[in-house]
Design a protein around this motif. Structure first.
Motif, PDB file in Angstrom:
ATOM      1  N   PRO A 143     -11.077  -2.117  23.433  1.00 32.56           N
ATOM      2  CA  PRO A 143     -11.452  -2.014  24.721  1.00 32.56           C
ATOM      3  C   PRO A 143     -12.864  -2.211  24.892  1.00 32.56           C
ATOM      4  N   GLN A 166     -12.710   3.353  26.375  1.00 36.59           N
ATOM      5  CA  GLN A 166     -11.506   3.356  27.126  1.00 36.59           C
ATOM      6  C   GLN A 166     -11.791   2.605  28.469  1.00 36.59           C
ATOM      7  N   CYS A 167     -10.703   2.051  28.879  1.00 31.72           N
ATOM      8  CA  CYS A 167     -10.645   0.970  30.189  1.00 31.72           C
ATOM      9  C   CYS A 167      -9.618   1.492  30.982  1.00 31.72           C
ATOM     10  N   ARG A 168      -9.667   1.143  32.272  1.00 31.62           N
ATOM     11  CA  ARG A 168      -8.552   1.027  33.224  1.00 31.62           C
ATOM     12  C   ARG A 168      -8.117  -0.195  33.640  1.00 31.62           C
ATOM     13  N   ASN A 218      -1.129  -0.312  25.464  1.00 29.44           N
ATOM     14  CA  ASN A 218      -0.522   1.110  24.845  1.00 29.44           C
ATOM     15  C   ASN A 218       0.861   0.802  24.118  1.00 29.44           C
ATOM     16  N   GLU A 227      -4.681   3.375  32.291  1.00 28.53           N
ATOM     17  CA  GLU A 227      -5.963   3.598  30.976  1.00 28.53           C
ATOM     18  C   GLU A 227      -5.499   3.356  29.817  1.00 28.53           C
ATOM     19  N   PHE A 228      -6.416   2.734  28.980  1.00 24.95           N
ATOM     20  CA  PHE A 228      -5.979   2.446  27.579  1.00 24.95           C
ATOM     21  C   PHE A 228      -7.152   2.429  26.800  1.00 24.95           C
ATOM     22  N   SER A 229      -7.160   2.945  25.592  1.00 25.46           N
ATOM     23  CA  SER A 229      -8.271   3.224  24.380  1.00 25.46           C
ATOM     24  C   SER A 229      -7.811   2.659  23.004  1.00 25.46           C
ATOM     25  N   THR A 230      -6.755   1.941  23.086  1.00 25.92           N
ATOM     26  CA  THR A 230      -6.219   1.421  21.790  1.00 25.92           C
ATOM     27  C   THR A 230      -6.053  -0.127  21.909  1.00 25.92           C
ATOM     28  N   THR A 249     -10.324  -5.402  34.214  1.00 25.92           N
ATOM     29  CA  THR A 249     -10.524  -4.073  33.861  1.00 25.92           C
ATOM     30  C   THR A 249     -11.596  -3.319  34.925  1.00 25.92           C
ATOM     31  N   MET A 276     -14.727   3.211  33.006  1.00 28.56           N
ATOM     32  CA  MET A 276     -14.673   4.652  33.269  1.00 28.56           C
ATOM     33  C   MET A 276     -15.680   5.268  33.922  1.00 28.56           C
TER      34      MET A 276
END
Length: 314
Positions: A62, A70-72, A106, A122-125, A154, A157
């Motif tokens: 990310p 964390q991103c969107r 994800n 949203e993803f943090s991985t 992206t 946040m």
């Protein structure tokens, strides 16, 4: 008395290595952009490669994609060689004939996201970009110049900053190879032994040398590798096979090592060092198998375990 057995089976898969580069392009002051060359270089693959087989993979954090943990993901497109957006599906063909790109977010293959209609993800991985065998196009020798295939836009946040990311296939060549190596099914019988020869948890007995045979490799591959995978359960100790369901002994399993005595590596591609790209050939991987005591008490009986061997090519 403790009985015998190690069974080896063979399956095949293909993997490949690639290089990654990061560049920047001028954009408006409030929009950042990154061009990721996900795959480039030389590939040599069998024409019989099964559709969906992963040839190469790259991972992005990310932080690389939006500068935060964390991103969107608010817009996503797969773009064909003719600059046409893919409106359905998860793969896009490349100029390397028979190979496509796809992206996992994800843990799921990503499809079109329309920023005007769809909710962001949203993803943090890690985001995974794959080069895979195209489901419709056959492998053939080909070349590719640098071309963008994925828009991955992206937002942060914290302050909603837009980050424009592109995933590209870099300058590459693909060589089709006729044929693959083969690995015969093989049964290795360990000598019978007595439980009293085992001196406690971790002790071994009944060592038997054997060779993994890799036969008939054609010339032309950049690399041939093999991956050992235990069958029948979870590995609790490095190099130790789960007991097969028809084993009758308890407190003892089978341990695999190299001839150097180091535990066999499972789940990792290992290069066949002797493979010669100019000539091809057949090769042997020297191994050892033995009994290993895994519990305080040992119940005599038969001990069986199995591994599969997957071949990979570049």
């Amino acid at each position: 008395m403790i009985g015998k057995g190690l069974i080896q089976r063979c399956t095949q898969m293909v993997r490949a290595t690639a290089f990654i580069a990061l560049g920047l392009t001028m954009m408006p002051a409030d929009v950042a952009a990154a061009h990721f060359v996900a795959f480039s270089g030389s590939y040599a693959l069998p024409g019989s490669l099964a559709k969906g087989t992963v040839v190469a993979r790259r991972f992005y954090t990310p932080e690389q994609l939006c500068g935060e943990a964390q991103c969107r993901l608010f817009q996503f497109k797969l773009i064909t060689m003719g600059a046409v957006d893919i409106t359905s599906g998860t793969t896009v063909s490349t100029r390397l004939s028979g190979l496509s790109m796809q992206v996992f977010v994800n843990g799921k293959p990503q499809t079109l996201i329309d920023k005007w209609k769809d909710a962001p993800i949203e993803f943090s991985t890690l985001v995974e970009v794959q080069l895979v065998k195209d489901p419709y196009v056959e492998i053939s020798s080909s070349t590719a110049k640098e071309l963008t295939h994925v828009w991955f836009f992206t937002k942060t946040m914290k302050d909603n900053t837009e980050i424009v990311n592109y995933f590209r296939l870099g300058d590459s060549t693909l060589t089709k190879i006729e044929g693959t190596c083969s690995v015969p099914n093989q049964t290795v019988e360990l000598p019978s032994t007595f439980g009293r020869k085992l001196g406690g948890i971790g002790s071994t007995a009944g060592v038997r040398d054997f060779n993994i045979k890799i036969n008939g490799c054609p010339k032309g591959y950049n690399r041939v590798g093999y991956t050992l995978e235990p069958m029948g359960g979870v590995v609790d100790t490095p190099g130790v096979l789960p007991l097969a369901t028809d084993s009758t002994a308890k407190g003892v399993k089978i341990r695999l090592t190299g001839r150097d005595g180091l535990a066999a590596k499972f789940g990792t591609s290992i290069k066949v060092d002797d493979y010669d790209k100019a000539t091809g050939g057949s090769y042997m991987i020297p191994m050892q198998a033995s009994y290993i005591q895994t519990d305080a008490a040992v119940t005599p009986g038969t001990v069986k375990g199995a591994i599969s061997l997957r071949l990979d090519y570049q």
